[in-house]
Design a protein around this motif. Structure first.
Motif, mmCIF file in Angstrom:
data_model
loop_
_atom_site.group_PDB
_atom_site.id
_atom_site.type_symbol
_atom_site.label_atom_id
_atom_site.label_comp_id
_atom_site.label_asym_id
_atom_site.label_seq_id
_atom_site.Cartn_x
_atom_site.Cartn_y
_atom_site.Cartn_z
ATOM 1 N N LEU A 31 23.046 -29.552 13.813
ATOM 2 C CA LEU A 31 23.280 -28.149 14.173
ATOM 3 C C LEU A 31 24.285 -27.501 13.222
ATOM 4 C CD1 LEU A 31 23.319 -28.325 18.069
ATOM 5 C CD2 LEU A 31 21.509 -27.458 16.584
ATOM 6 N N VAL A 32 25.298 -28.246 12.806
ATOM 7 C CA VAL A 32 26.272 -27.718 11.845
ATOM 8 C C VAL A 32 25.589 -27.462 10.510
ATOM 9 C CG1 VAL A 32 28.349 -28.289 10.530
ATOM 10 C CG2 VAL A 32 28.272 -28.741 12.980
ATOM 11 N N LEU A 33 24.715 -28.368 10.091
ATOM 12 C CA LEU A 33 23.969 -28.183 8.852
ATOM 13 C C LEU A 33 23.074 -26.950 8.925
ATOM 14 C CD1 LEU A 33 23.201 -29.392 6.061
ATOM 15 C CD2 LEU A 33 21.338 -30.561 7.271
ATOM 16 N N ILE A 34 22.370 -26.792 10.039
ATOM 17 C CA ILE A 34 21.517 -25.603 10.220
ATOM 18 C C ILE A 34 22.377 -24.333 10.207
ATOM 19 C CG2 ILE A 34 20.041 -24.392 11.870
ATOM 20 C CD1 ILE A 34 18.831 -27.041 12.615
ATOM 21 N N LEU A 35 23.535 -24.373 10.849
ATOM 22 C CA LEU A 35 24.434 -23.221 10.882
ATOM 23 C C LEU A 35 24.895 -22.856 9.475
ATOM 24 C CD1 LEU A 35 26.071 -21.205 12.611
ATOM 25 C CD2 LEU A 35 27.880 -22.923 12.657
ATOM 26 N N PHE A 36 25.241 -23.837 8.666
ATOM 27 C CA PHE A 36 25.668 -23.565 7.292
ATOM 28 C C PHE A 36 24.535 -22.982 6.451
ATOM 29 C CE2 PHE A 36 29.251 -26.881 7.606
ATOM 30 C CZ PHE A 36 30.181 -25.889 7.915
ATOM 31 N N VAL A 37 23.342 -23.520 6.629
ATOM 32 C CA VAL A 37 22.192 -23.004 5.882
ATOM 33 C C VAL A 37 21.915 -21.552 6.279
ATOM 34 C CG1 VAL A 37 19.699 -23.238 5.561
ATOM 35 C CG2 VAL A 37 21.157 -25.269 5.494
ATOM 36 N N VAL A 38 21.966 -21.262 7.562
ATOM 37 C CA VAL A 38 21.736 -19.889 8.040
ATOM 38 C C VAL A 38 22.836 -18.960 7.525
ATOM 39 C CG1 VAL A 38 21.676 -18.433 10.107
ATOM 40 C CG2 VAL A 38 20.393 -20.575 10.043
#
Length: 95
Positions: A9-16
């Motif tokens: 979820l942190v990775l997805i948040l950074f990508v977004v």
């Protein structure tokens, strides 16, 4: 190789967030270019309007002269009619 859900979820948040920053930057660049174009158009219109100020002043002066002339004619006609009416009243009273 198991990925923790929190890390995912942190990775997805950074990508977004990276996509959002890139999109906002591109949008700001387009807005700045558009505002520069609008500024050039406004400056161009301002120059053209200032060129027409002399013409508008000339038209304003011409209408003032025409208005003054028509006021004099109307005043002359009115005083002529008043003179005729007062002369006729004096003639009626004398007889």
């Amino acid at each position: 190789m198991v990925i923790d859900v929190e890390q995912f979820l942190v990775l997805i948040l950074f990508v977004v967030l990276i996509i959002l920053v890139i999109t906002a930057t591109v949008a700001m660049i387009k807005v700045i270019k558009t505002l520069n174009k609008v500024n050039r158009i406004i400056d161009n219109v301002d120059v053209k309007v200032n060129k027409l100020n002399g013409l508008f002043d000339m038209i304003d002066n011409t209408t003032d002269v025409i208005n003054s002339f028509s006021d004099r004619i109307a005043s002359g006609i009115s005083s002529g009619i008043n003179w005729l009416l007062s002369r006729k009243k004096k003639g009626d009273n004398d007889e």
